[in-house]
Design a protein around this motif. Sequence first.
Motif, PDB file in Angstrom:
ATOM      1  N   SER A  17      28.232  -6.340 -12.771  1.00  0.00           N
ATOM      2  CA  SER A  17      27.839  -6.240 -11.364  1.00  0.00           C
ATOM      3  C   SER A  17      27.945  -4.803 -10.875  1.00  0.00           C
ATOM      4  CB  SER A  17      28.730  -7.130 -10.497  1.00  0.00           C
ATOM      5  OG  SER A  17      28.626  -8.487 -10.873  1.00  0.00           O
ATOM      6  N   LEU A  18      27.217  -4.532  -9.804  1.00  0.00           N
ATOM      7  CA  LEU A  18      27.232  -3.210  -9.192  1.00  0.00           C
ATOM      8  C   LEU A  18      26.834  -3.376  -7.733  1.00  0.00           C
ATOM      9  CD1 LEU A  18      27.711  -0.305 -10.309  1.00  0.00           C
ATOM     10  CD2 LEU A  18      25.227  -0.072 -10.444  1.00  0.00           C
ATOM     11  N   THR A  19      27.429  -2.578  -6.870  1.00  0.00           N
ATOM     12  CA  THR A  19      27.067  -2.612  -5.453  1.00  0.00           C
ATOM     13  C   THR A  19      26.542  -1.261  -5.011  1.00  0.00           C
ATOM     14  OG1 THR A  19      28.748  -4.286  -4.966  1.00  0.00           O
ATOM     15  CG2 THR A  19      27.855  -3.052  -3.108  1.00  0.00           C
ATOM     16  N   LEU A  20      25.353  -1.273  -4.436  1.00  0.00           N
ATOM     17  CA  LEU A  20      24.780  -0.069  -3.848  1.00  0.00           C
ATOM     18  C   LEU A  20      25.050  -0.049  -2.348  1.00  0.00           C
ATOM     19  CD1 LEU A  20      21.280   0.049  -5.590  1.00  0.00           C
ATOM     20  CD2 LEU A  20      23.387   1.210  -6.258  1.00  0.00           C
ATOM     21  N   SER A  21      25.276   1.137  -1.828  1.00  0.00           N
ATOM     22  CA  SER A  21      25.461   1.306  -0.393  1.00  0.00           C
ATOM     23  C   SER A  21      24.440   2.308   0.139  1.00  0.00           C
ATOM     24  CB  SER A  21      26.868   1.828  -0.079  1.00  0.00           C
ATOM     25  OG  SER A  21      27.859   0.941  -0.539  1.00  0.00           O
ATOM     26  N   CYS A  22      24.086   2.127   1.388  1.00  0.00           N
ATOM     27  CA  CYS A  22      23.158   3.045   2.045  1.00  0.00           C
ATOM     28  C   CYS A  22      23.686   3.299   3.453  1.00  0.00           C
ATOM     29  CB  CYS A  22      21.767   2.456   2.089  1.00  0.00           C
ATOM     30  SG  CYS A  22      20.590   3.399   3.098  1.00  0.00           S
ATOM     31  N   THR A  23      24.127   4.507   3.690  1.00  0.00           N
ATOM     32  CA  THR A  23      24.605   4.878   5.012  1.00  0.00           C
ATOM     33  C   THR A  23      23.437   5.448   5.815  1.00  0.00           C
ATOM     34  OG1 THR A  23      26.788   5.361   4.124  1.00  0.00           O
ATOM     35  CG2 THR A  23      26.262   6.269   6.288  1.00  0.00           C
ATOM     36  N   TYR A  24      23.251   4.939   7.027  1.00  0.00           N
ATOM     37  CA  TYR A  24      22.109   5.379   7.814  1.00  0.00           C
ATOM     38  C   TYR A  24      22.550   5.938   9.163  1.00  0.00           C
ATOM     39  CZ  TYR A  24      22.651   0.584   9.602  1.00  0.00           C
ATOM     40  OH  TYR A  24      23.137  -0.606  10.117  1.00  0.00           O
ATOM     41  N   SER A  25      21.717   6.791   9.705  1.00  0.00           N
ATOM     42  CA  SER A  25      21.973   7.395  11.007  1.00  0.00           C
ATOM     43  C   SER A  25      20.647   7.654  11.697  1.00  0.00           C
ATOM     44  CB  SER A  25      22.750   8.706  10.839  1.00  0.00           C
ATOM     45  OG  SER A  25      21.997   9.628  10.070  1.00  0.00           O
ATOM     46  N   GLY A  26      20.718   7.829  13.008  1.00  0.00           N
ATOM     47  CA  GLY A  26      19.528   8.170  13.767  1.00  0.00           C
ATOM     48  C   GLY A  26      18.975   7.058  14.616  1.00  0.00           C
ATOM     49  N   TYR A  27      19.466   5.830  14.431  1.00  0.00           N
ATOM     50  CA  TYR A  27      19.006   4.736  15.290  1.00  0.00           C
ATOM     51  C   TYR A  27      19.801   4.741  16.592  1.00  0.00           C
ATOM     52  CZ  TYR A  27      16.221   2.458  11.657  1.00  0.00           C
ATOM     53  OH  TYR A  27      15.267   2.153  10.713  1.00  0.00           O
ATOM     54  N   THR A  28      19.124   4.506  17.701  1.00  0.00           N
ATOM     55  CA  THR A  28      19.816   4.422  18.986  1.00  0.00           C
ATOM     56  C   THR A  28      20.380   3.027  19.201  1.00  0.00           C
ATOM     57  OG1 THR A  28      17.712   3.917  20.056  1.00  0.00           O
ATOM     58  CG2 THR A  28      18.387   6.222  20.011  1.00  0.00           C
ATOM     59  N   SER A  29      19.853   2.047  18.480  1.00  0.00           N
ATOM     60  CA  SER A  29      20.396   0.695  18.515  1.00  0.00           C
ATOM     61  C   SER A  29      20.383   0.164  17.081  1.00  0.00           C
ATOM     62  CB  SER A  29      19.580  -0.196  19.453  1.00  0.00           C
ATOM     63  OG  SER A  29      18.229  -0.251  19.023  1.00  0.00           O
ATOM     64  N   ARG A  30      20.568  -1.146  16.904  1.00  0.00           N
ATOM     65  CA  ARG A  30      20.628  -1.697  15.554  1.00  0.00           C
ATOM     66  C   ARG A  30      19.319  -1.471  14.805  1.00  0.00           C
ATOM     67  NH1 ARG A  30      21.780  -7.820  15.729  1.00  0.00           N
ATOM     68  NH2 ARG A  30      19.677  -7.765  16.606  1.00  0.00           N
ATOM     69  N   ALA A  31      19.451  -1.103  13.537  1.00  0.00           N
ATOM     70  CA  ALA A  31      18.271  -0.922  12.700  1.00  0.00           C
ATOM     71  C   ALA A  31      17.522  -2.252  12.624  1.00  0.00           C
ATOM     72  CB  ALA A  31      18.686  -0.464  11.317  1.00  0.00           C
ATOM     73  N   PRO A  32      16.230  -2.308  12.948  1.00  0.00           N
ATOM     74  CA  PRO A  32      15.507  -3.574  13.034  1.00  0.00           C
ATOM     75  C   PRO A  32      15.247  -4.236  11.685  1.00  0.00           C
ATOM     76  CG  PRO A  32      14.014  -1.755  13.418  1.00  0.00           C
ATOM     77  CD  PRO A  32      15.390  -1.168  13.369  1.00  0.00           C
ATOM     78  N   CYS A  33      14.951  -3.434  10.674  1.00  0.00           N
ATOM     79  CA  CYS A  33      14.634  -3.978   9.361  1.00  0.00           C
ATOM     80  C   CYS A  33      14.957  -2.927   8.320  1.00  0.00           C
ATOM     81  CB  CYS A  33      13.161  -4.375   9.270  1.00  0.00           C
ATOM     82  SG  CYS A  33      12.642  -4.904   7.614  1.00  0.00           S
ATOM     83  N   MET A  34      15.686  -3.345   7.305  1.00  0.00           N
ATOM     84  CA  MET A  34      16.015  -2.439   6.213  1.00  0.00           C
ATOM     85  C   MET A  34      15.794  -3.143   4.893  1.00  0.00           C
ATOM     86  SD  MET A  34      19.344  -0.352   7.582  1.00  0.00           S
ATOM     87  CE  MET A  34      18.959   1.006   6.465  1.00  0.00           C
ATOM     88  N   ALA A 100      10.873   1.579  11.563  1.00  0.00           N
ATOM     89  CA  ALA A 100      11.028   2.053  12.933  1.00  0.00           C
ATOM     90  C   ALA A 100      11.071   0.897  13.922  1.00  0.00           C
ATOM     91  CB  ALA A 100       9.900   3.009  13.282  1.00  0.00           C
ATOM     92  N   ASP A 101      10.302  -0.196  13.630  1.00  0.00           N
ATOM     93  CA  ASP A 101      10.210  -1.235  14.647  1.00  0.00           C
ATOM     94  C   ASP A 101      10.508  -2.644  14.155  1.00  0.00           C
ATOM     95  OD1 ASP A 101       6.591  -0.819  14.559  1.00  0.00           O
ATOM     96  OD2 ASP A 101       7.953  -1.755  13.125  1.00  0.00           O
ATOM     97  N   GLY A 102      10.430  -2.929  12.868  1.00  0.00           N
ATOM     98  CA  GLY A 102      10.763  -4.249  12.364  1.00  0.00           C
ATOM     99  C   GLY A 102       9.731  -5.317  12.626  1.00  0.00           C
ATOM    100  N   ASN A 103       8.493  -4.946  12.896  1.00  0.00           N
ATOM    101  CA  ASN A 103       7.462  -5.951  13.178  1.00  0.00           C
ATOM    102  C   ASN A 103       7.147  -6.824  11.959  1.00  0.00           C
ATOM    103  OD1 ASN A 103       7.155  -5.264  15.843  1.00  0.00           O
ATOM    104  ND2 ASN A 103       5.537  -3.773  15.444  1.00  0.00           N
ATOM    105  N   GLU A 104       7.146  -6.229  10.795  1.00  0.00           N
ATOM    106  CA  GLU A 104       6.896  -6.968   9.562  1.00  0.00           C
ATOM    107  C   GLU A 104       8.004  -6.590   8.593  1.00  0.00           C
ATOM    108  OE1 GLU A 104       3.449  -9.035  10.660  1.00  0.00           O
ATOM    109  OE2 GLU A 104       4.638  -9.155   8.813  1.00  0.00           O
ATOM    110  N   CYS A 105       8.980  -7.458   8.465  1.00  0.00           N
ATOM    111  CA  CYS A 105      10.145  -7.140   7.640  1.00  0.00           C
ATOM    112  C   CYS A 105      10.025  -7.833   6.292  1.00  0.00           C
ATOM    113  CB  CYS A 105      11.422  -7.554   8.359  1.00  0.00           C
ATOM    114  SG  CYS A 105      12.928  -6.916   7.587  1.00  0.00           S
TER     115      CYS A 105
END
Length: 125
Positions: A17-34, A100-105
């Motif tokens: 097993s392995l776990t990847l992490s992704c630290t994000y910044s720059g959103y003013t609110s919750r990231a809509p889709c990742m 940016a917007d999460g319209n199609e995730c």
Amino acid sequence: QVQLVESGGGSVQTGESLTLSCTYSGYTSRAPCMGWFRQAPGKRREGVAAIYAGGVSTHYADSVKGRFSISQDNAKNTLYLQMNTLKLEDTAMYYCAAQADGNECGLRKSEYNYWGQGAQVTVSS
């Protein structure tokens, strides 16, 4: 500007097993889709997993269903990909992506606006 930084890649043996992490910044609110994508040498980049609104819904590629799990910790601004029972064919560069917007995730790379630099995952027998 949204920025994404992956970590946690490495070399493992099949079945581990392995776990990847992704630290994000720059959103003013919750990231809509990742999402997580991967690209093996000589192959196209493919979607692995996506998460909408911090966990309201998730999507997985058929090749990883039941083995991989995507999650998001909004308090830590971190996206995770837990990878279990790794196979040789999971070897690839793994990319964190965000919309940016999460319209199609979904799992199409054209839906995503921001990308990390990638983390290498190598699975050997």
